[in-house]
Design a protein around this motif. Structure first.
Motif, short mmCIF file in Angstrom:
data_model
loop_
_atom_site.label_atom_id
_atom_site.label_comp_id
_atom_site.label_asym_id
_atom_site.label_seq_id
_atom_site.Cartn_x
_atom_site.Cartn_y
_atom_site.Cartn_z
N ASN A 114 0.80 -1.23 0.00
CA ASN A 114 0.00 0.00 0.00
C ASN A 114 0.84 1.28 0.00
O ASN A 114 0.48 2.27 0.64
N TYR A 115 1.94 1.28 -0.74
CA TYR A 115 2.78 2.48 -0.77
C TYR A 115 2.03 3.72 -1.29
O TYR A 115 2.10 4.79 -0.65
N ARG A 124 -1.22 4.48 -1.37
CA ARG A 124 -2.26 4.91 -0.43
C ARG A 124 -1.64 5.51 0.83
O ARG A 124 -2.12 6.51 1.37
N THR A 125 -0.55 4.92 1.31
CA THR A 125 0.11 5.44 2.50
C THR A 125 0.71 6.82 2.22
O THR A 125 0.58 7.74 3.05
N GLN A 170 -2.05 9.48 2.13
CA GLN A 170 -2.59 9.84 3.45
C GLN A 170 -1.58 10.64 4.26
O GLN A 170 -1.95 11.61 4.94
N LEU A 171 -0.31 10.26 4.19
CA LEU A 171 0.72 11.01 4.92
C LEU A 171 0.81 12.45 4.44
O LEU A 171 0.97 13.39 5.23
N ARG A 194 4.42 -3.18 6.67
CA ARG A 194 3.34 -2.18 6.64
C ARG A 194 3.38 -1.31 7.90
O ARG A 194 2.97 -0.14 7.84
N ARG A 195 3.85 -1.85 9.01
CA ARG A 195 3.96 -1.07 10.25
C ARG A 195 5.13 -0.08 10.18
O ARG A 195 5.13 0.91 10.91
N PRO A 234 4.96 3.83 6.98
CA PRO A 234 4.61 5.25 7.18
C PRO A 234 5.75 6.07 7.77
O PRO A 234 6.07 7.15 7.26
#
Length: 376
Positions: free
Chosen positions: A174-175, A177-178, A181-182, A359-360, A363
Motif C-alpha cells: 500500500n505504498y 495509499r500510504t 494519506q501522509l 506495513r507497520r 509510514p
C-alpha cells in the motif's frame, strides 16, 4: 485464470471443501480391507491434502506476492530483463513508456487524479545497460493540479524483496495509499514513487550487482532508472532529490545504492535488510573472481575500507522475529563511527520477516525519507 486471480483461489478452496466433504461421506463405504477400499482411502487422503496444500500456497502468494504468474512460479518467465537494441529507443517515446493507469485506492471513493493521484504502469529500458523492466509509478494529486503545473517533485525508488512482484508494492504494501494519506496529514511532502522489483533478469537474483558480462543491475538503478524517470516526469533535478527504500533483498539494495551512489540517492532505507550479498543457486556466480566487486557488495567491508558516503541511511528490525536484529545493531554502531554518514533506525519489539511487519514500518519510513530529500 492467472496465479494471483481471486477466482483461482476461490476454486482451490472450493475443491478442498468438496474433497473434505466427499472423504467424510465416502469413508464408511471404503472401510473394507480389500485393495480397492484401501486404495480409495489413500487416494482421497492424498487428494485432500494436496488441494489443501495448493490452497494455502495460493493464499500465501496472494498475501505476500511471491510470484506474479504461472510462468514466474515455474521459472519460465521470459518477457522481462532482456537486452534490447538501443536503436529502438530513438523514437519520441524515450526509454519509459506508460502502458496503463489505475486510480489510487483512497477512502471516500474519490477517483480523479487531482484528488487521489494516479498509479501508472510503465516499461523502462535502460539506455546504457539495455535492461528492460516493468514498474509502477505513483504520481501524487498535486502533480495533476493546475497550480502545481510547473512544480517538480522529489522521487523515491521502492524495491521489493526476492523474488517479489512490483504489484505487491501497490496492492499489498500500500505504498501509494500510504503516501497519499501522509501528505494529506502534513507528515510528508508530495513525492513520486517508482515501484519495481530488483529482479531485473528473472529468475536470477542479481543482488543489484554489476555482474561481469551482464546484467549490470547496479548501473541500471544508479543511472538508467533515474534518467528515464526524470526525462518523462516532472522530477526535480536538484541534488538530493532522490531516495530509495526496499524490503529484504530490496532493503540490502537500497542501502548499497545509497552508499555507493550518494550523489544520486540522498537517502536509503532498508526494511529488514541484510548487509552482504549472498551466493547461492538463485544468484549464481555474481562476481566471477573479481575480489573488488565481491568486497564492495559487502557493506561491512565498504564501511571499513571506503570513504564514508555523504548520505542518510535508515534500517529496521525487531527484537523478536527478525534474524537480522544483532547485525542491524552492529551496522548502526559501525555507521555511527563515520562522520559523513547519518544513520537512523526503526526497531520493533516483535515482528516477522513479512508484509505485516513492513506495513507497520512504511509510514514512518516515508516520513523520514521526505524529510531528507531536497525541495522540488
Amino acid at each position: 485464470m492467472g496465479l494471483t486471480s481471486n477466482k483461482v483461489l476461490a476454486l482451490a478452496f472450493a475443491c478442498a471443501v468438496l474433497l473434505f466433504v466427499g472423504t467424510v461421506w465416502l469413508w464408511p463405504r471404503l472401510a473394507r480391507r480389500n485393495w480397492r477400499a484401501v486404495s480409495g482411502r489413500v487416494g482421497l487422503l492424498l487428494a485432500t491434502q494436496l488441494v489443501l496444500f495448493v490452497s494455502v500456497g495460493l493464499g500465501a502468494n496472494q498475501a505476500f506476492g511471491f510470484y506474479a504468474s504461472w510462468s514466474d512460479l515455474f521459472g519460465r518467465e521470459t518477457d522481462q530483463g532482456v537486452v534490447v537494441d538501443h536503436t529502438a529507443l530513438r523514437g519520441a517515446g524515450g526509454p519509459l513508456h506508460v502502458v496503463g493507469t489505475r486510480r489510487v485506492d483512497a477512502p471516500g471513493g474519490a477517483s480523479l487524479p487531482s484528488s487521489v493521484g494516479q498509479v501508472q504502469r510503465v516499461d523502462i529500458v535502460g539506455r546504457t545497460t539495455h535492461i528492460a523492466s516493468p514498474a509502477y509509478v505513483y504520481l501524487p494529486p498535486e502533480y495533476f493540479q493546475p497550480r502545481y503545473r510547473t512544480r517538480t517533485f522529489p522521487a523515491t525508488v521502492v524495491l521489493t524483496g526476492y523474488p517479489g512482484t512490483a504489484q505487491a508494492l501497490v496492492d499489498k504494501l500500500n505504498y501509494p495509499r500510504t503516501a497519499l494519506q501522509l501528505a494529506k496529514d502534513g507528515r510528508m511532502r508530495p513525492m513520486i514513487l517508482v515501484m519495481l522489483r530488483p529482479t531485473v533478469a528473472p529468475p536470477r537474483d542479481t543482488e543489484c550487482v554489476d555482474v561481469p558480462g551482464g546484467p549490470h543491475t547496479e548501473s541500471f538503478f544508479a543511472k538508467d532508472l533515474p534518467d528515464a524517470v526524470t526525462a518523462h516526469y516532472r522530477v526535480s533535478k536538484k541534488p538530493g532529490s532522490w531516495g530509495i527504500v526496499g524490503d529484504s533483498t530490496g532493503g540490502y539494495c537500497a542501502l548499497k545504492l545509497a552508499m555507493h551512489h550518494p550523489g544520486v540517492y540522498a537517502a536509503g532505507a532498508g526494511l529488514s535488510p541484510y548487509y552482504k550479498a549472498p551466493t547461492d543457486p538463485t544468484t549464481g556466480d555474481l562476481f566471477q573472481g573479481d575480489e573488488t566487486l565481491r568486497n564492495e557488495a559487502n557493506l561491512w567491508w565498504y564501511l571499513k575500507h571506503r570513504p564514508a558516503p555523504d548520505t542518510s541511511l535508515l534500517v529496521t528490525s525487531s527484537k523478536a522475529g527478525e534474524h537480522n536484529y544483532k547485525d542491524t545493531l552492529k551496522f548502526i554502531d559501525r555507521v555511527r563511527s563515520n562522520n559523513s554518514t547519518r544513520i537512523a533506525s526503526i526497531i520493533l519489539d516483535s515482528g516477522g520477516h513479512n508484509f505485516n511487519t513492513w506495513r507497520r514500518e512504511i509510514p514512518a519510513t516515508l516520513e523520514w525519507l521526505s524529510g531528507r530529500l531536497g525541495n522540488g
